[in-house]
Design a protein around this motif. Structure first.
Motif, PDB file in Angstrom:
ATOM      1  N   ARG A   1      -5.307   5.002  11.022  1.00  0.00           N
ATOM      2  CA  ARG A   1      -6.766   4.975  11.206  1.00  0.00           C
ATOM      3  C   ARG A   1      -7.464   4.424   9.972  1.00  0.00           C
ATOM      4  O   ARG A   1      -8.430   3.661  10.071  1.00  0.00           O
ATOM      5  CB  ARG A   1      -7.270   6.388  11.517  1.00  0.00           C
ATOM      6  CG  ARG A   1      -6.906   6.882  12.920  1.00  0.00           C
ATOM      7  CD  ARG A   1      -7.723   8.094  13.300  1.00  0.00           C
ATOM      8  NE  ARG A   1      -7.479   9.221  12.402  1.00  0.00           N
ATOM      9  CZ  ARG A   1      -6.536  10.141  12.597  1.00  0.00           C
ATOM     10  NH1 ARG A   1      -5.746  10.058  13.663  1.00  0.00           N
ATOM     11  NH2 ARG A   1      -6.387  11.136  11.752  1.00  0.00           N
ATOM     12  N   GLU A   2      -6.963   4.792   8.807  1.00  0.00           N
ATOM     13  CA  GLU A   2      -7.557   4.316   7.555  1.00  0.00           C
ATOM     14  C   GLU A   2      -7.381   2.810   7.404  1.00  0.00           C
ATOM     15  O   GLU A   2      -8.285   2.109   6.944  1.00  0.00           O
ATOM     16  CB  GLU A   2      -6.906   5.048   6.375  1.00  0.00           C
ATOM     17  CG  GLU A   2      -7.708   4.952   5.090  1.00  0.00           C
ATOM     18  CD  GLU A   2      -7.103   5.784   3.980  1.00  0.00           C
ATOM     19  OE1 GLU A   2      -7.768   5.948   2.955  1.00  0.00           O
ATOM     20  OE2 GLU A   2      -5.955   6.259   4.137  1.00  0.00           O
ATOM     21  N   LEU A   3      -6.233   2.305   7.794  1.00  0.00           N
ATOM     22  CA  LEU A   3      -6.000   0.860   7.757  1.00  0.00           C
ATOM     23  C   LEU A   3      -7.014   0.137   8.635  1.00  0.00           C
ATOM     24  O   LEU A   3      -7.594  -0.885   8.226  1.00  0.00           O
ATOM     25  CB  LEU A   3      -4.587   0.539   8.240  1.00  0.00           C
ATOM     26  CG  LEU A   3      -3.424   0.852   7.298  1.00  0.00           C
ATOM     27  CD1 LEU A   3      -2.112   0.747   8.045  1.00  0.00           C
ATOM     28  CD2 LEU A   3      -3.431  -0.084   6.101  1.00  0.00           C
ATOM     29  N   GLU A   4      -7.244   0.635   9.831  1.00  0.00           N
ATOM     30  CA  GLU A   4      -8.163  -0.014  10.765  1.00  0.00           C
ATOM     31  C   GLU A   4      -9.586  -0.035  10.227  1.00  0.00           C
ATOM     32  O   GLU A   4     -10.326  -1.001  10.430  1.00  0.00           O
ATOM     33  CB  GLU A   4      -8.133   0.714  12.111  1.00  0.00           C
ATOM     34  CG  GLU A   4      -6.809   0.559  12.852  1.00  0.00           C
ATOM     35  CD  GLU A   4      -6.763   1.406  14.113  1.00  0.00           C
ATOM     36  OE1 GLU A   4      -7.749   2.137  14.351  1.00  0.00           O
ATOM     37  OE2 GLU A   4      -5.749   1.341  14.840  1.00  0.00           O
TER      38      GLU A   4
ATOM     39  N   GLY B   1       8.576   9.187   4.419  1.00  0.00           N
ATOM     40  CA  GLY B   1       8.345  10.569   4.005  1.00  0.00           C
ATOM     41  C   GLY B   1       7.140  11.220   4.647  1.00  0.00           C
ATOM     42  O   GLY B   1       6.786  12.348   4.282  1.00  0.00           O
ATOM     43  N   LEU B   2       6.495  10.557   5.605  1.00  0.00           N
ATOM     44  CA  LEU B   2       5.269  11.085   6.197  1.00  0.00           C
ATOM     45  C   LEU B   2       5.541  11.734   7.550  1.00  0.00           C
ATOM     46  O   LEU B   2       6.331  11.231   8.344  1.00  0.00           O
ATOM     47  CB  LEU B   2       4.243   9.968   6.376  1.00  0.00           C
ATOM     48  CG  LEU B   2       3.743   9.256   5.111  1.00  0.00           C
ATOM     49  CD1 LEU B   2       2.646   8.264   5.489  1.00  0.00           C
ATOM     50  CD2 LEU B   2       3.229  10.240   4.078  1.00  0.00           C
ATOM     51  N   ASP B   3       4.826  12.830   7.815  1.00  0.00           N
ATOM     52  CA  ASP B   3       4.926  13.449   9.131  1.00  0.00           C
ATOM     53  C   ASP B   3       4.022  12.693  10.109  1.00  0.00           C
ATOM     54  O   ASP B   3       3.201  11.875   9.701  1.00  0.00           O
ATOM     55  CB  ASP B   3       4.550  14.928   9.067  1.00  0.00           C
ATOM     56  CG  ASP B   3       3.133  15.172   8.562  1.00  0.00           C
ATOM     57  OD1 ASP B   3       2.206  14.454   8.996  1.00  0.00           O
ATOM     58  OD2 ASP B   3       2.944  16.077   7.732  1.00  0.00           O
ATOM     59  N   PRO B   4       4.127  12.943  11.413  1.00  0.00           N
ATOM     60  CA  PRO B   4       3.361  12.180  12.406  1.00  0.00           C
ATOM     61  C   PRO B   4       1.846  12.229  12.188  1.00  0.00           C
ATOM     62  O   PRO B   4       1.162  11.222  12.373  1.00  0.00           O
ATOM     63  CB  PRO B   4       3.764  12.840  13.732  1.00  0.00           C
ATOM     64  CG  PRO B   4       5.135  13.370  13.483  1.00  0.00           C
ATOM     65  CD  PRO B   4       5.129  13.835  12.057  1.00  0.00           C
TER      66      PRO B   4
ATOM     67  N   ASP C   1      -0.596   8.965  11.508  1.00  0.00           N
ATOM     68  CA  ASP C   1      -1.782   8.637  12.302  1.00  0.00           C
ATOM     69  C   ASP C   1      -3.001   8.446  11.406  1.00  0.00           C
ATOM     70  O   ASP C   1      -3.825   7.557  11.635  1.00  0.00           O
ATOM     71  CB  ASP C   1      -2.056   9.744  13.323  1.00  0.00           C
ATOM     72  CG  ASP C   1      -1.034   9.767  14.453  1.00  0.00           C
ATOM     73  OD1 ASP C   1      -0.353   8.741  14.649  1.00  0.00           O
ATOM     74  OD2 ASP C   1      -0.917  10.806  15.129  1.00  0.00           O
ATOM     75  N   MET C   2      -3.122   9.270  10.383  1.00  0.00           N
ATOM     76  CA  MET C   2      -4.255   9.162   9.472  1.00  0.00           C
ATOM     77  C   MET C   2      -4.225   7.836   8.714  1.00  0.00           C
ATOM     78  O   MET C   2      -5.255   7.178   8.546  1.00  0.00           O
ATOM     79  CB  MET C   2      -4.242  10.333   8.485  1.00  0.00           C
ATOM     80  CG  MET C   2      -5.445  10.363   7.540  1.00  0.00           C
ATOM     81  SD  MET C   2      -5.409  11.800   6.433  1.00  0.00           S
ATOM     82  CE  MET C   2      -5.521  13.127   7.650  1.00  0.00           C
ATOM     83  N   VAL C   3      -3.035   7.426   8.264  1.00  0.00           N
ATOM     84  CA  VAL C   3      -2.910   6.154   7.551  1.00  0.00           C
ATOM     85  C   VAL C   3      -3.271   4.993   8.463  1.00  0.00           C
ATOM     86  O   VAL C   3      -3.978   4.064   8.055  1.00  0.00           O
ATOM     87  CB  VAL C   3      -1.486   5.984   6.995  1.00  0.00           C
ATOM     88  CG1 VAL C   3      -1.293   4.573   6.424  1.00  0.00           C
ATOM     89  CG2 VAL C   3      -1.201   7.021   5.917  1.00  0.00           C
TER      90      VAL C   3
ATOM     91  N   ILE D   1       0.854  -1.178   0.000  1.00  0.00           N
ATOM     92  CA  ILE D   1       0.000   0.000   0.000  1.00  0.00           C
ATOM     93  C   ILE D   1       0.894   1.233   0.000  1.00  0.00           C
ATOM     94  O   ILE D   1       1.864   1.309   0.774  1.00  0.00           O
ATOM     95  CB  ILE D   1      -0.927   0.005   1.229  1.00  0.00           C
ATOM     96  CG1 ILE D   1      -1.905  -1.170   1.139  1.00  0.00           C
ATOM     97  CG2 ILE D   1      -1.661   1.327   1.363  1.00  0.00           C
ATOM     98  CD1 ILE D   1      -2.735  -1.367   2.388  1.00  0.00           C
ATOM     99  N   ASP D   2       0.597   2.187  -0.862  1.00  0.00           N
ATOM    100  CA  ASP D   2       1.325   3.449  -0.909  1.00  0.00           C
ATOM    101  C   ASP D   2       0.781   4.345   0.203  1.00  0.00           C
ATOM    102  O   ASP D   2      -0.380   4.768   0.169  1.00  0.00           O
ATOM    103  CB  ASP D   2       1.114   4.098  -2.280  1.00  0.00           C
ATOM    104  CG  ASP D   2       1.925   5.366  -2.454  1.00  0.00           C
ATOM    105  OD1 ASP D   2       2.369   5.946  -1.441  1.00  0.00           O
ATOM    106  OD2 ASP D   2       2.108   5.796  -3.610  1.00  0.00           O
ATOM    107  N   ALA D   3       1.602   4.621   1.204  1.00  0.00           N
ATOM    108  CA  ALA D   3       1.146   5.420   2.347  1.00  0.00           C
ATOM    109  C   ALA D   3       0.690   6.808   1.917  1.00  0.00           C
ATOM    110  O   ALA D   3      -0.197   7.400   2.537  1.00  0.00           O
ATOM    111  CB  ALA D   3       2.264   5.528   3.384  1.00  0.00           C
ATOM    112  N   ARG D   4       1.257   7.335   0.832  1.00  0.00           N
ATOM    113  CA  ARG D   4       0.883   8.682   0.392  1.00  0.00           C
ATOM    114  C   ARG D   4      -0.469   8.692  -0.310  1.00  0.00           C
ATOM    115  O   ARG D   4      -1.155   9.706  -0.304  1.00  0.00           O
ATOM    116  CB  ARG D   4       1.960   9.234  -0.545  1.00  0.00           C
ATOM    117  CG  ARG D   4       3.318   9.395   0.123  1.00  0.00           C
ATOM    118  CD  ARG D   4       4.349   9.928  -0.845  1.00  0.00           C
ATOM    119  NE  ARG D   4       4.500   9.069  -2.027  1.00  0.00           N
ATOM    120  CZ  ARG D   4       5.401   9.272  -2.980  1.00  0.00           C
ATOM    121  NH1 ARG D   4       6.235  10.301  -2.882  1.00  0.00           N
ATOM    122  NH2 ARG D   4       5.486   8.461  -4.010  1.00  0.00           N
TER     123      ARG D   4
END
Length: 447
Positions: A314-317, A303-306, A310-312, A270-273
């Motif tokens: 939550r989206e995974l869950e 490359g992601l900030d904190p 956190d958003m990623v 999965i592309d985190a961006r």
């Protein structure tokens, strides 16, 4: 012998029962079924099992819907699906009889280089010869009467169809723990699959460009990691089908699913961006439905900030099924961070899928689970669960014997699955629970 599962494609006019037949062959409800034309406007993919053989099923959109744009899309989708086919089932409607639209489709199918079968659906309650009589004129060989809704003669049809196709090399996951671990890397375009494979191989074996759709086929390569042998398969990206315009990319969906079927462990990248897409969840569902061990790799994490991380999370869950039982590794394929954890998770998932579970240990876990939380009574009568034993591997299959087990609800079954998973560390793999009602064969021996 073919090395891949055969592909069976369903074509026909709208509302003739293609989606119902798809669901019958795959044992699912993945294809939307409704009593109106034009419901399926794209292709659905699924795994079928008949006559002791596995195969891939492709359900196409119906040809001849009223909307010209939709009809053109369905036609293009069907043409691409036919290019993937090893066999074609031309689904017809016994109630409507042969129509000019059927004749037009038959004319196209007669040009194909693969076996085509005229399948006369909705034939329940009719004499087979009468139901198929007028369809002989289509020139596709003897028509076969079936009822997709009731399953009438579907098994005999698939025996005939599969007998014409070469046997696939269906070795599946290797039982030998020392054999190379076969790992298929799946995901949407530009998730970093080829970059990951190149990092694992230590060379630029796979073409990796910063644009989607670079990889068109499934490519295998061998390597070692921490002294263990692996075979990694890089597959083409799978994006939402309505956004796929290139026929080559559409063909790659089948290649990816075939690679997953032959794998010990599937790595879903999965592309985190880009976040988690509906196609990621659908793909993971297909993989686990087939009983394959899996690991989720969230790439480009560095490359992601904190806040974005956190958003990623939550989206995974929210969006991914099975997240509580599948390992999630946050990696950077480009820089190599997190790869050791990823490979260790893949090995653990494969070990869990291949686990040997003794009857005595399984039965003890079952006994403790029932003591902690007994099955609810049904009509004032208790459900008794006596003992458990292993019925298979890849994935682990646990057979539970007792009485009135058919009345167990899904919530209690999930509870038992959690207890077995925790007791035997069966993370990274689906578990199949099978319930049997009957007498305990060991009871007489104890007496």
């Amino acid at each position: 012998m073919s090395s891949q599962l055969p592909v069976v494609v369903l074509v026909g006019r709208p509302n003739v029962g293609k989606s119902t037949l798809f669901n019958r062959l795959t044992g699912s409800r993945d294809a939307l079924v409704a009593d109106r034309p034009g419901v399926t406007r794209d292709r659905h993919y699924g795994f079928g099992n008949a006559a002791g053989r596995r195969f891939l099923v492709v359900d196409t959109g119906g040809l001849g819907v009223d909307d010209a744009a939709i009809d053109e899309l369905s036609r293009r989708q069907t043409e691409i699906a036919l290019a993937e086919a090893d066999a074609v089932l031309f689904v017809l409607d016994a109630a409507e009889g042969a129509t000019p639209g059927d004749e037009t489709i038959a004319e196209c199918l007669r040009r194909l280089d693969v076996p085509v079968y005229a399948v006369v659906n909705k034939s329940e309650g009719r004499d087979a010869d009468v139901a198929t009589a007028e369809f002989h004129a289509l020139g596709l060989g003897p028509p076969r009467a079936i009822s997709a809704r009731h399953g009438d003669r579907v098994g005999a049809l698939m025996e005939t169809v599969l007998a014409t196709l070469p046997e696939a090399d269906e070795t599946g996951p290797a039982a030998d723990a020392e054999a190379p671990l076969r790992m298929a890397v799946l995901g949407r375009p530009n998730a970093g699959k080829s970059t990951l494979v190149n990092r694992l191989l230590g060379e630029e074996r796979m073409l990796a460009l910063d644009e989607p759709g670079t990889t068109r086929d499934a490519v295998a390569a061998d390597f070692e990691f921490d002294g263990r042998a692996f075979t990694v398969v890089d597959t083409a990206g799978i994006r939402r089908r309505s956004r796929i315009e290139d026929p080559l990319e559409k063909f790659s969906v089948i290649k990816a699913l075939q690679a997953a079927e032959a794998a010990d462990v599937v790595v879903l990248m999965i592309d985190a961006r880009s976040g988690v897409g509906a196609q990621d969840a659908r793909l993971l569902g297909l993989v686990t439905e087939r009983g394959r061990a899996a690991v989720i790799a969230v790439n480009k994490w560095d490359g992601l900030d904190p806040d974005a991380r956190d958003m990623v999370r939550r989206e995974l869950e929210v969006r991914l099924p099975f997240l509580d039982v599948l390992p999630v590794c946050f990696i950077s394929a480009r820089h190599g961070s997190g790869l050791r954890e990823l490979m260790q998770s893949a090995v653990r998932a494969r070990t869990a899928a291949a686990a040997d579970l003794s009857t005595s240990e399984l039965s003890r876990v079952l006994e403790r689970a029932v003591a902690a939380h007994a099955p609810p009574a049904v009509q004032g009568r208790r459900i008794k669960l006596r003992y458990a034993h292993q019925g298979g591997r890849f994935p682990p299959r646990i057979v539970i014997h007792g009485n009135r087990t058919e009345h167990l609800g899904p919530e209690y079954k999930r509870y038992l699955m959690r207890r077995f998973r925790e007791a035997f560390d069966l993370y990274g793999t689906p578990i199949e629970l099978v319930f049997r009602t009957g007498d305990n064969p060991y009871e007489k021996k104890r007496r």
